[in-house]
Design a protein around this motif. Structure first.
Motif, mmCIF file in Angstrom:
data_model
loop_
_atom_site.group_PDB
_atom_site.id
_atom_site.type_symbol
_atom_site.label_atom_id
_atom_site.label_comp_id
_atom_site.label_asym_id
_atom_site.label_seq_id
_atom_site.Cartn_x
_atom_site.Cartn_y
_atom_site.Cartn_z
ATOM 1 N N HIS A 9 -1.161 5.733 -6.937
ATOM 2 C CA HIS A 9 -1.455 5.794 -5.512
ATOM 3 C C HIS A 9 -0.190 5.535 -4.686
ATOM 4 C CE1 HIS A 9 -5.654 5.294 -6.744
ATOM 5 N NE2 HIS A 9 -5.353 4.133 -7.307
ATOM 6 N N THR A 10 -0.216 5.999 -3.446
ATOM 7 C CA THR A 10 0.835 5.627 -2.501
ATOM 8 C C THR A 10 0.282 4.780 -1.367
ATOM 9 O OG1 THR A 10 0.560 7.762 -1.376
ATOM 10 C CG2 THR A 10 2.339 7.592 -3.017
ATOM 11 N N SER A 11 -0.956 4.311 -1.509
ATOM 12 C CA SER A 11 -1.534 3.368 -0.558
ATOM 13 C C SER A 11 -2.499 2.461 -1.297
ATOM 14 C CB SER A 11 -2.283 4.092 0.570
ATOM 15 O OG SER A 11 -3.037 3.154 1.342
ATOM 16 N N TYR A 36 2.484 2.602 -5.188
ATOM 17 C CA TYR A 36 3.887 2.676 -4.790
ATOM 18 C C TYR A 36 4.003 3.394 -3.437
ATOM 19 C CZ TYR A 36 5.146 1.143 -9.470
ATOM 20 O OH TYR A 36 5.282 0.415 -10.626
ATOM 21 N N PRO A 37 3.773 2.689 -2.324
ATOM 22 C CA PRO A 37 3.856 3.312 -1.005
ATOM 23 C C PRO A 37 5.234 3.901 -0.711
ATOM 24 C CG PRO A 37 2.774 1.178 -0.864
ATOM 25 C CD PRO A 37 3.354 1.276 -2.242
ATOM 26 N N LEU A 39 7.116 5.679 -2.437
ATOM 27 C CA LEU A 39 7.292 7.051 -2.912
ATOM 28 C C LEU A 39 6.929 8.058 -1.818
ATOM 29 C CD1 LEU A 39 5.873 6.875 -6.548
ATOM 30 C CD2 LEU A 39 8.267 6.841 -5.822
ATOM 31 N N LEU A 40 5.829 7.815 -1.122
ATOM 32 C CA LEU A 40 5.437 8.712 -0.038
ATOM 33 C C LEU A 40 6.424 8.617 1.121
ATOM 34 C CD1 LEU A 40 3.567 10.722 1.295
ATOM 35 C CD2 LEU A 40 2.124 8.810 2.022
ATOM 36 N N CYS A 70 -1.925 11.079 -4.453
ATOM 37 C CA CYS A 70 -1.160 11.472 -3.267
ATOM 38 C C CYS A 70 -0.923 12.978 -3.301
ATOM 39 C CB CYS A 70 0.173 10.726 -3.220
ATOM 40 S SG CYS A 70 1.230 11.231 -1.836
#
Length: 216
Positions: A9-11, A36-37, A39-40, A70
């Motif tokens: 996830h990115t959130s 991993y936020p 990454l976005l 994502c």
């Protein structure tokens, strides 16, 4: 033996969404969440390819099938699967396949601009030569509401954008974070979101049960 599925996830907001789906529709499935936020954030600033090496490491360490939730990163992540030797599924692929089956006039809504092009490309790929017309629209301001924790206002803004769509056979909510807007919309046009079909498809890759047990 229960096979586990890793979700990237990115959130952090996606974690309870997919856990709730698991509990409701796939009881007993084992989910492992990686969040991993950054990454976005980097992909929005420099393009999805800028995080390819980070994805290679994260996906390689997963040790099995991965569902990437994502939509901005999905295509880059899937492209790494052959080298990794493990299945990698972007969460929006099953949704895209359903969209092109539903009708040729497809409206795509997103709250992050970097998601629009990858989603349109995915729809063209799933169409596989069939004629489709894809129109994209950014729901201005909705992402900022989501990031600030204003979930209800975020979903209301998306639902309003959904109801404003005309001349479409199907409406695609391009990001997993938008899924909760579908039941709020009043349109008669089918509205598709990615978490449900994406999780079911990924669990099939694991050989896990994909439907809830019938009530006793």
């Amino acid at each position: 033996m229960v096979t586990g599925l890793t979700l990237l996830h990115t959130s952090p907001a996606h974690v309870p969404v997919f856990d709730a789906l698991r509990d409701r529709e796939h009881p007993g499935a084992v989910l492992r969440h990686l969040v991993y936020p950054e990454l976005l954030e980097r992909a929005r600033a420099h393009g999805p390819e800028s995080v390819a090496e980070d994805l290679r490491g994260l996906l390689g360490d997963a040790g099995g099938p991965v569902l990437v939730t994502c939509s901005t990163l999905g295509a880059v992540a899937e492209a790494l699967a052959p080298a990794l030797g493990a299945p990698v599924l972007r969460v929006d692929r099953p949704m895209a396949a359903e969209a092109v089956r539903t009708g040729p006039r497809i409206a795509v809504l997103a709250t992050v601009e970097s998601t629009l092009a990858p989603t349109a490309e995915l729809l063209a790929e799933e169409a596989d030569g069939r004629p489709v017309s894809v129109r994209t629209r950014l729901v201005e301001g909705a992402w900022e509401l989501f990031v600030a924790g204003g979930t209800a206002r975020h979903l209301a803004a998306v639902a309003e954008a959904v109801d404003a769509v005309t001349d479409a056979d199907v409406i695609v909510l391009a990001q997993a974070s938008m899924a909760g807007a579908a039941p709020l919309a009043r349109t008669r046009v089918p509205v598709l979101s990615s978490p449900g079909p994406g999780l079911a498809a990924a669990l099939r890759l694991c050989g896990a049960d994909t439907t809830a047990a019938p009530p006793a």
